[in-house]
Enzyme design. Structure first.
Site, PDB file in Angstrom:
ATOM      1  N   HIS A 117      43.406  34.488  16.979  1.00  0.00           N
ATOM      2  CA  HIS A 117      44.082  34.029  18.490  1.00  0.00           C
ATOM      3  C   HIS A 117      43.572  34.765  19.450  1.00  0.00           C
ATOM      4  O   HIS A 117      43.307  36.139  19.362  1.00  0.00           O
ATOM      5  CB  HIS A 117      45.580  34.343  18.298  1.00  0.00           C
ATOM      6  CG  HIS A 117      46.463  33.851  19.385  1.00  0.00           C
ATOM      7  ND1 HIS A 117      46.562  34.263  20.537  1.00  0.00           N
ATOM      8  CD2 HIS A 117      47.205  32.571  19.225  1.00  0.00           C
ATOM      9  CE1 HIS A 117      47.357  33.702  21.194  1.00  0.00           C
ATOM     10  NE2 HIS A 117      47.750  32.553  20.511  1.00  0.00           N
ATOM     11  N   ASP A 194      47.443  42.082  13.709  1.00  0.00           N
ATOM     12  CA  ASP A 194      47.980  40.862  14.292  1.00  0.00           C
ATOM     13  C   ASP A 194      49.000  40.050  13.494  1.00  0.00           C
ATOM     14  O   ASP A 194      48.403  39.398  12.560  1.00  0.00           O
ATOM     15  CB  ASP A 194      47.225  39.877  15.088  1.00  0.00           C
ATOM     16  CG  ASP A 194      47.707  38.758  15.904  1.00  0.00           C
ATOM     17  OD1 ASP A 194      49.264  38.373  15.574  1.00  0.00           O
ATOM     18  OD2 ASP A 194      47.286  37.850  16.278  1.00  0.00           O
ATOM     19  N   GLN A 197      51.974  35.607  12.790  1.00  0.00           N
ATOM     20  CA  GLN A 197      52.185  34.441  11.967  1.00  0.00           C
ATOM     21  C   GLN A 197      52.504  34.668  10.511  1.00  0.00           C
ATOM     22  O   GLN A 197      52.735  34.246   9.605  1.00  0.00           O
ATOM     23  CB  GLN A 197      50.839  33.577  11.915  1.00  0.00           C
ATOM     24  CG  GLN A 197      50.433  32.983  13.262  1.00  0.00           C
ATOM     25  CD  GLN A 197      51.592  31.803  13.358  1.00  0.00           C
ATOM     26  OE1 GLN A 197      52.465  31.598  12.776  1.00  0.00           O
ATOM     27  NE2 GLN A 197      51.511  31.213  14.876  1.00  0.00           N
ATOM     28  N   LYS A 220      58.719  33.765  16.975  1.00  0.00           N
ATOM     29  CA  LYS A 220      58.312  32.847  15.933  1.00  0.00           C
ATOM     30  C   LYS A 220      59.212  33.033  14.559  1.00  0.00           C
ATOM     31  O   LYS A 220      58.519  32.796  13.625  1.00  0.00           O
ATOM     32  CB  LYS A 220      56.945  33.498  15.615  1.00  0.00           C
ATOM     33  CG  LYS A 220      55.980  33.019  16.720  1.00  0.00           C
ATOM     34  CD  LYS A 220      54.465  33.125  16.404  1.00  0.00           C
ATOM     35  CE  LYS A 220      53.670  33.219  17.451  1.00  0.00           C
ATOM     36  NZ  LYS A 220      53.260  31.870  18.216  1.00  0.00           N
ATOM     37  N   CYS A 360      44.898  28.242  21.115  1.00  0.00           N
ATOM     38  CA  CYS A 360      44.498  29.654  21.591  1.00  0.00           C
ATOM     39  C   CYS A 360      43.524  30.456  20.490  1.00  0.00           C
ATOM     40  O   CYS A 360      43.561  31.416  20.381  1.00  0.00           O
ATOM     41  CB  CYS A 360      45.474  30.325  21.714  1.00  0.00           C
ATOM     42  SG  CYS A 360      46.900  29.836  22.954  1.00  0.00           S
TER      43      CYS A 360
END
Ligand code: C6P
Length: 402
Positions: A117, A194, A197, A220, A360
């Protein structure tokens, strides 16, 4: 259990253009259960005060509730509470590391991947440009996994940071975080993960992964917007200089000098997003009550079902075939139809919310030789009926455009 969950989410009762709302844009942000909404309302109605400053009753209650959320979040990912830093989102968490840790880097290279991302790509690209470091980007293979040989050759003794995603927001691909962290450490580099997700879908244990930093967003995973988490290993955070400077991040200030506060406050300048951090604590409680193992099982079941249902010669699907190796999202394109047209029609005619566009992740779009995707992403309140509705709607859209 999952069939009863929908009733906790007031927004799912909404009609969109006369149709039942089918919300399949969870990778962008999830909906919020009534328990989280009420926790925020309750804070403002009964406990509102600034934290760590005022010694009156409300101030002490607010501080206790805020710090209680920090403890819950720490436990959720198996960290120590002083290793949990509240920021506003994943983006800010990664920028904090790129700025504060990055400031110490003088030479060498930084390794990232083509499936990042922009949040985990642009800060490192910029740091490399401004510090004259080499920016190395690892490619993917035809099965949508990171190219392991390239990863192992690009990480070398001159690598200072390996910044990579745990799970791709476009492909769904789950990377072998533990192995990548190990390779980074064997080369004396730090590993920045990261996890925007992955934390919502998988059981994450930072000690087991052995990452140096891990970033994710509350919004999220049933929590409110405006709250992000940066986990950092205590010994690394201790050595770093602060990112933002001002109130509460100091121990002592004189005209000539300032002494930084202890962790985690050193990295939390100014009044934080108190009510929403407390709301996030409630979201963690909600997820733990269901259990991350069950959430993952549900996720895999829906992904498998969606991959089967969307199997159509007019639909191109991106991402690994094996549901064990992907999180609950499916990106695709209908041949010769722009993703925004598909998303617009899904919304206007069928009440189905999906994401469309470059998500993104423009470097990945270029790599795949496309400009955009349509993405359906699932969470705990979705079921097979939602996917059946998506399939039916897509079949109609294919007919209309052909
Ligand atoms: N992806 C999506 O629709 P923020 O916006 O800071 O909370 O999260 C940024 C971010 C970082 N990494 C990954 C892997 C992400 O998926 C996201 C957010 C959303 O895919 C919004 S663009």
């Amino acid at each position: 259990m999952f069939s009863k969950i929908k009733k906790d989410f007031p927004i799912l009762k909404r009609k969109i253009n006369g149709k039942r709302l089918i919300y399949l844009d969870n990778a962008a942000t999830t909906q919020k259960p009534i328990q989280v909404i009420k926790a925020i309302e309750d804070f403002y109605k009964k406990h509102n005060a600034n934290i760590l400053r005022s010694i009156h009753t409300l101030g002490e209650e607010a501080t206790e509730m805020f710090e209680d959320s920090r403890k819950k979040i720490a436990k959720f990912i198996n960290a120590k509470k002083e290793e949990i830093i509240f920021v506003k989102n994943t983006t800010e968490a990664i920028n904090l590391v790129a700025y504060s840790y990055g400031r110490k880097i003088k030479d060498g290279n930084i390794v990232t991947t083509i499936m990042e991302h922009h949040s985990n790509f642009v800060p490192w690209q910029y740091l490399c440009k401004t510090k004259n470091l080499e920016f190395r980007v690892v490619d993917i293979n035809e099965e949508y996994f990171l190219n392991n040989d390239e990863l192992n050759s690009k990480i070398d003794r001159n690598t200072k940071v390996v910044a990579f995603t745990n799970a791709s927001n476009v492909l769904g691909t789950i990377n072998d975080v533990k192995e990548i962290c190990k390779t980074a450490h064997e080369n004396n580099a730090i590993a920045v993960v990261d996890a925007a997700q992955s934390v919502p879908h998988l059981k994450i244990d930072v000690k087991d992964i052995d990452c140096d930093f891990l970033a994710f967003s509350a919004h999220k995973m049933l929590g409110p917007t405006g709250v992000g988490i940066l986990y950092g290993k205590r010994e690394i955070l201790e050595e770093m200089e602060p990112f933002l400077m001002g109130g509460e991040m100091i121990k002592e200030v004189s005209i000539n000098e300032t002494k930084w506060n202890d962790l985690p406050h050193k990295f939390e300048a100014g009044t934080p997003n108190i009510a929403d951090v407390i709301g996030f604590g409630k979201a963690i409680e909600y997820l733990e009550k269901i259990g991350m193992k069950k959430i993952r099982k549900h996720d895999k079941k829906l992904t498998k079902y969606a991959l089967e249902k969307l199997n159509n010669d007019k639909i191109i699907i991106y991402g690994p075939k094996d549901v064990e190796k992907r999180v609950g999202l499916v990106s695709f394109n209908i041949k010769n139809v722009h993703s925004h047209d598909v998303a617009d029609m899904l919304d206007k005619k069928f009440g189905i919310a999906v994401r469309s566009g470059h998500a993104c992740a423009m470097p990945l779009m270029s790599r795949l030789k496309i400009s955009s995707i349509v993405r359906a992403s699932f969470y705990i309140y979705n079921d097979e009926k939602d996917i059946d509705a998506l399939k039916k709607a897509l079949e109609k859209i294919i007919k209309i455009f052909n």
